[in-house]
Motif scaffolding. Sequence first.
Motif, short mmCIF file in Angstrom:
data_model
loop_
_atom_site.label_atom_id
_atom_site.label_comp_id
_atom_site.label_asym_id
_atom_site.label_seq_id
_atom_site.Cartn_x
_atom_site.Cartn_y
_atom_site.Cartn_z
N ALA A 16 -22.14 -5.86 -2.06
CA ALA A 16 -22.06 -4.66 -1.23
C ALA A 16 -22.25 -5.06 0.22
N ILE A 17 -21.71 -4.26 1.11
CA ILE A 17 -21.92 -4.48 2.54
C ILE A 17 -22.57 -3.22 3.09
N VAL A 18 -23.75 -3.41 3.70
CA VAL A 18 -24.57 -2.28 4.13
C VAL A 18 -24.92 -2.46 5.61
N GLU A 19 -24.80 -1.39 6.36
CA GLU A 19 -25.13 -1.45 7.79
C GLU A 19 -26.50 -0.80 8.02
N ASP A 20 -27.35 -1.50 8.73
CA ASP A 20 -28.67 -1.00 9.14
C ASP A 20 -29.49 -0.43 7.99
N GLY A 21 -29.34 -1.00 6.83
CA GLY A 21 -30.17 -0.59 5.68
C GLY A 21 -29.94 0.83 5.22
N GLN A 22 -28.85 1.43 5.65
CA GLN A 22 -28.65 2.85 5.33
C GLN A 22 -27.20 3.17 4.94
N PHE A 23 -26.25 2.57 5.64
CA PHE A 23 -24.86 2.99 5.46
C PHE A 23 -24.10 1.99 4.60
N LEU A 24 -23.62 2.50 3.47
CA LEU A 24 -22.90 1.65 2.52
C LEU A 24 -21.45 1.56 2.97
N LEU A 25 -21.04 0.38 3.47
CA LEU A 25 -19.66 0.22 3.95
C LEU A 25 -18.71 -0.05 2.79
N SER A 26 -19.21 -0.79 1.79
CA SER A 26 -18.35 -1.06 0.62
C SER A 26 -19.19 -1.63 -0.49
N GLN A 27 -18.67 -1.52 -1.71
CA GLN A 27 -19.26 -2.29 -2.79
C GLN A 27 -18.21 -2.63 -3.84
N ALA A 28 -18.53 -3.67 -4.60
CA ALA A 28 -17.65 -4.09 -5.71
C ALA A 28 -18.56 -4.48 -6.87
N ILE A 29 -18.29 -3.92 -8.03
CA ILE A 29 -19.13 -4.25 -9.20
C ILE A 29 -18.23 -4.63 -10.37
N GLU A 30 -18.49 -5.81 -10.92
CA GLU A 30 -17.78 -6.23 -12.13
C GLU A 30 -18.81 -6.14 -13.26
N SER A 31 -18.64 -5.11 -14.10
CA SER A 31 -19.63 -4.90 -15.16
C SER A 31 -19.27 -5.69 -16.40
N GLN A 32 -20.30 -6.23 -17.06
CA GLN A 32 -20.06 -6.99 -18.30
C GLN A 32 -20.40 -6.15 -19.53
N VAL A 33 -20.64 -4.85 -19.32
CA VAL A 33 -21.12 -4.01 -20.41
C VAL A 33 -20.22 -4.11 -21.65
N ILE A 56 -17.06 -14.80 -6.78
CA ILE A 56 -16.26 -14.96 -5.56
C ILE A 56 -15.27 -13.80 -5.39
N PRO A 57 -14.55 -13.41 -6.49
CA PRO A 57 -13.69 -12.22 -6.33
C PRO A 57 -14.44 -10.98 -5.84
N VAL A 58 -15.64 -10.70 -6.34
CA VAL A 58 -16.31 -9.47 -5.87
C VAL A 58 -16.79 -9.58 -4.42
N VAL A 59 -17.09 -10.81 -3.97
CA VAL A 59 -17.42 -10.98 -2.55
C VAL A 59 -16.18 -10.63 -1.72
N SER A 60 -15.03 -11.17 -2.13
CA SER A 60 -13.78 -10.91 -1.37
C SER A 60 -13.44 -9.43 -1.36
N ILE A 61 -13.60 -8.77 -2.52
CA ILE A 61 -13.24 -7.34 -2.58
C ILE A 61 -14.13 -6.52 -1.65
N ALA A 62 -15.43 -6.77 -1.68
CA ALA A 62 -16.34 -5.99 -0.82
C ALA A 62 -15.99 -6.19 0.65
N ILE A 63 -15.65 -7.43 1.03
CA ILE A 63 -15.32 -7.71 2.43
C ILE A 63 -14.02 -6.99 2.83
N LYS A 64 -13.03 -7.08 1.94
CA LYS A 64 -11.74 -6.41 2.25
C LYS A 64 -11.91 -4.90 2.36
N LYS A 65 -12.74 -4.34 1.47
CA LYS A 65 -12.94 -2.88 1.50
C LYS A 65 -13.70 -2.43 2.75
N ALA A 66 -14.66 -3.26 3.17
CA ALA A 66 -15.48 -2.86 4.33
C ALA A 66 -14.70 -2.98 5.64
#
Length: 348
Positions: A16-33, A56-66
């Motif tokens: 996830a990418i978060v600004e100032d501990g409050q604003f969620l700019l993006s997240q990516a979750i790959e669940s193994q459930v 690595i894919p979820v890092v890239s996705i969060a960055i692209k989304k943010a």
Amino acid sequence: MIILGIESSCDETATAIVEDGQFLLSQAIESQVDIHAQYGGVVPEVASRSHLEAVIPVVSIAIKKAFPGVDKNAAWGKIDAIAVSHGPGLSGGLLVGTLTARTLAMIYSKPLYGINHVLGHTYANWLSDKQPEFPVLSLTASGGHTQLVLLESHTDYKLLGQTRDDAAGEAFDKVAKMLGLPYPGGPNIAQAAQKGDPTKYKLPKASMDNKYDFSFSGLKTAVLRKLQIEIGGSNATLSTQIADKLTDQQVYDFAASFQQTVVETLTGKLLKANEEFAPESIVIGGGVAANQQLRDHLSTQGLPKLSYTDIALCTDNAAMIACLAYYQSQYQEPVAIDDLLVSPSLSL
Ligand code: KG4
Ligand code: ZN
């Protein structure tokens, strides 16, 4: 300050990418459930391999989304720090997340923060317009931990009590298995409980020396004993031999009675601590905090200082990790990259 968070302590590979501990700019979750559901619970080696493939894919996705439309190097330029759950949790998964975070911090020259996963669950409550005010009373109930913490400030907190055996979520998962409900047990018990009678089976609540400690192992055994009696078995009937002898209604009633007992136990401790410590805010976190019955029951208890985080931020995610890292960065130096090790039994 923009922080990239990484979470891989159990069965979600999350960023996830978060600004100032409050604003969620993006997240990516790959669940193994779905993978672990085949085995009825998390298999650590399988989890580690899945984290390795997904991280690595979820890092890239969060960055692209943010930062949509921004090229990769420019996007990395906007990230001020990297944070990772380095404990507690399953060592293989923690290792994947921690080594990935260390490598990225080295390649992109970013400050690095090692974050306590369980305290992270509490900080999911700061990802909100209305941030908690200190002192904060926090109940965390997840698959691995159940604890009550009093936070006087971001740097001063005290563990009031914790489970002496099974965590609340673990009890949900184990009772679900006995009832023949799939993993993860929590949401499946919650669903079955909607059609059940919570007063049908009387189940015990543990009484502890420290009034803020929890114990759910006796409750789990009490469910097993009642199930054995219900199907006309004996103490020797295995927990795996019960589910297919139960009617749907028995499953619903056991689910509802068990859920009600856990909900009342968690609520009771929170009420006691609220009376003793008179906090300015009360928050709940961890997978079990997603339980609607728990939320409904708590909201009838006259606790105006209680607030709830988004249900999606109760289960494991990296936003809470990046959020806690922001506050940690205000008071602590980043860790030296080579010094950040995994700590599977990390406590507060
Ligand atoms: O916080 P979490 O995602 O992972 C850990 O840190 O353990 O919590 C997972 C746990 C599982 O035991 C799951 O059964 C439980 O949280 N859980 C629930 C619900 N959703 C997840 N328990 C009760 N009701 C739910 N709706
Ligand atoms: Zn967790």
